[in-house]
Write an enzyme that holds these catalytic residues in place. Structure first.
Site, PDB file in Angstrom:
ATOM      1  N   SER A 110       0.890  -1.198   0.082  1.00  0.00           N
ATOM      2  CA  SER A 110       0.192   0.002  -0.063  1.00  0.00           C
ATOM      3  C   SER A 110       0.813   1.229   0.159  1.00  0.00           C
ATOM      4  O   SER A 110      -0.019   2.358  -0.110  1.00  0.00           O
ATOM      5  CB  SER A 110      -0.921   0.485   1.154  1.00  0.00           C
ATOM      6  OG  SER A 110       0.255   0.247   2.297  1.00  0.00           O
ATOM      7  N   GLY A 113       5.709   1.526   3.927  1.00  0.00           N
ATOM      8  CA  GLY A 113       6.804   0.566   4.210  1.00  0.00           C
ATOM      9  C   GLY A 113       6.574  -0.623   4.636  1.00  0.00           C
ATOM     10  O   GLY A 113       6.681  -0.904   5.832  1.00  0.00           O
ATOM     11  N   SER A 115       6.201  -3.440   4.717  1.00  0.00           N
ATOM     12  CA  SER A 115       7.303  -4.959   4.862  1.00  0.00           C
ATOM     13  C   SER A 115       7.814  -4.619   5.374  1.00  0.00           C
ATOM     14  O   SER A 115       8.983  -5.139   6.443  1.00  0.00           O
ATOM     15  CB  SER A 115       7.811  -5.200   3.192  1.00  0.00           C
ATOM     16  OG  SER A 115       6.948  -5.349   2.355  1.00  0.00           O
ATOM     17  N   GLU A 147      16.541  -7.937   4.684  1.00  0.00           N
ATOM     18  CA  GLU A 147      15.562  -8.089   3.383  1.00  0.00           C
ATOM     19  C   GLU A 147      16.475  -7.657   1.973  1.00  0.00           C
ATOM     20  O   GLU A 147      15.529  -8.481   0.850  1.00  0.00           O
ATOM     21  CB  GLU A 147      14.889  -7.020   3.648  1.00  0.00           C
ATOM     22  CG  GLU A 147      13.266  -6.423   4.186  1.00  0.00           C
ATOM     23  CD  GLU A 147      12.031  -5.599   3.755  1.00  0.00           C
ATOM     24  OE1 GLU A 147      11.833  -5.783   3.467  1.00  0.00           O
ATOM     25  OE2 GLU A 147      12.751  -4.440   5.025  1.00  0.00           O
ATOM     26  N   ASP A 159      12.472   3.273   4.925  1.00  0.00           N
ATOM     27  CA  ASP A 159      11.560   2.244   5.969  1.00  0.00           C
ATOM     28  C   ASP A 159      12.041   1.640   7.392  1.00  0.00           C
ATOM     29  O   ASP A 159      11.523   1.988   7.688  1.00  0.00           O
ATOM     30  CB  ASP A 159      10.425   1.322   4.624  1.00  0.00           C
ATOM     31  CG  ASP A 159      10.211   2.085   3.551  1.00  0.00           C
ATOM     32  OD1 ASP A 159      10.417   3.172   3.532  1.00  0.00           O
ATOM     33  OD2 ASP A 159       9.305   1.195   2.635  1.00  0.00           O
TER      34      ASP A 159
END
Length: 341
Positions: A110, A113, A115, A147, A159
């Site tokens: 969306s 941030g 994730s 990540e 993020d």
């Protein structure tokens, strides 16, 4: 004992995309963002059996495993499993069964941030359980490393740092993963007015940010002058936004956002589309002086600056597009962890 954490999602206000390598490595990036009262949550609690349960409550997904040092990365609940694998590798976990539960206030993809914020929350819960001596910079970089390197997910750096530090920050990004977080001391009256005038709108669409980011990275590698110049302009936008907020020149915010919206669309072809453009132009006709697509673009949340009580007319117009206006407040705190009996 149950170990909990929560981390705030963020609004990127200026400079979005300049935190992504290789641009940040070659030219240095700069972003201004602010955390808001929408959160990612994580909880770790013991269970009787000697196994592992991972559940994403908001997604209605659950997986169960026999005790193992490495969980399979296979496209389901990979963020949680990736954090577990790294924590297990670096610090080791006691051989007792546990359940890791997560929840995020907004859907994945969306643009707020989600994730990275969730990864920070999960790290926070494990850090609370194991009493890991990790500072804010340590946790943010750890989340980024998991990540980008362990899970091979394309994306930027803002993020993880926004979720960990919280508040309104001007962030600088350089080569070799160097990040400097500069907290901004903005007068509360300016923040109150910004909060009143910024409308947060969910388009009810999501997107795969990695595809957009990969095109952006490809354009930098290929020395695409139009794309790189757009990133230069967005970096300059972050400095303009910082000065406007610190000096209380809020009447400039909409124009600064609009400038960024026009430049960001030059970074990759699928950042905007006809649906987003229609929403944007309709909001401006209703009184918004500017706005932006949150995150990588392509869908998700949009924000609009609506001065002089135009927010109400703008909201009426936005309701015609089938999305949802989301209430929020700015937050001053980032990652928070605690334990309960």
């Amino acid at each position: 004992m149950i170990y909990r954490s929560k981390t705030p999602l963020r609004l990127g206000l200026a400079g979005g995309g300049t935190d992504v390598s290789p641009y940040s490595d070659e030219f240095g990036g700069a972003i201004l963002n602010a955390t808001i009262s929408l959160y990612a949550y994580a909880s770790i609690e013991p269970i009787q059996e000697n196994g592992i349960i991972i559940e994403a409550i908001d997604r209605r997904e659950e997986q169960r495993f026999e005790w193992t040092n490495e969980l399979p990365i296979n496209g389901q609940l990979d963020l949680a499993k990736g954090v577990y694998n790294r924590i297990q590798k670096d610090y080791g976990l006691p051989l007792t069964g546990f359940k890791l539960s997560t929840f995020v206030d907004v859907p994945a993809g969306s643009g707020l941030g989600t994730s990275s914020t969730l990864v920070v929350a999960i790290i926070g819960a494990f850090a609370e359980m194991l009493k890991l001596p990790l500072g804010d910079y340590d946790i943010a970089h750890y989340a980024y490393d998991i990540e980008r390197n362990d899970l091979k997910l394309a994306g930027g750096k803002q993020d993880q740092y926004a979720a960990t530090f919280g508040g309104v920050n001007f962030m600088e990004f350089y080569a070799e993963d160097k990040v400097i977080v500069n907290p901004l001391r903005i007068k509360q009256e300016y923040l109150n007015e910004l909060e009143h005038n910024l409308v947060l709108y969910y388009t009810q669409t999501s997107r795969e940010s990695a595809d957009i980011i990969k095109e952006q990275q490809k354009n930098v590698h290929a020395k695409n002058e139009k794309s790189i110049e757009a990133m230069h302009q967005l970096k300059e936008q972050s400095k303009m936004m910082k000065e406007a907020l610190l000096k209380g020149r809020l009447h400039e915010i909409g124009e600064i956002l609009d400038f960024g919206f026009q430049e960001k669309r030059k970074m990759a072809h699928n950042i905007s589309n006809s649906f987003i453009d229609d929403i944007y132009e309709s909001a401006k006709l209703a009184g918004a002086t500017g706005g932006k697509i949150s995150g990588a673009g392509g869908g998700g949340f949009m924000t609009f600056y609506c001065p002089n009580n135009t927010r109400y007319k703008v909201i009426d117009v936005l309701n015609n597009f089938g999305g949802v206006v989301k209430s929020y407040q700015f937050t001053h705190h980032g990652l928070t962890t605690w334990s309960v009996q």
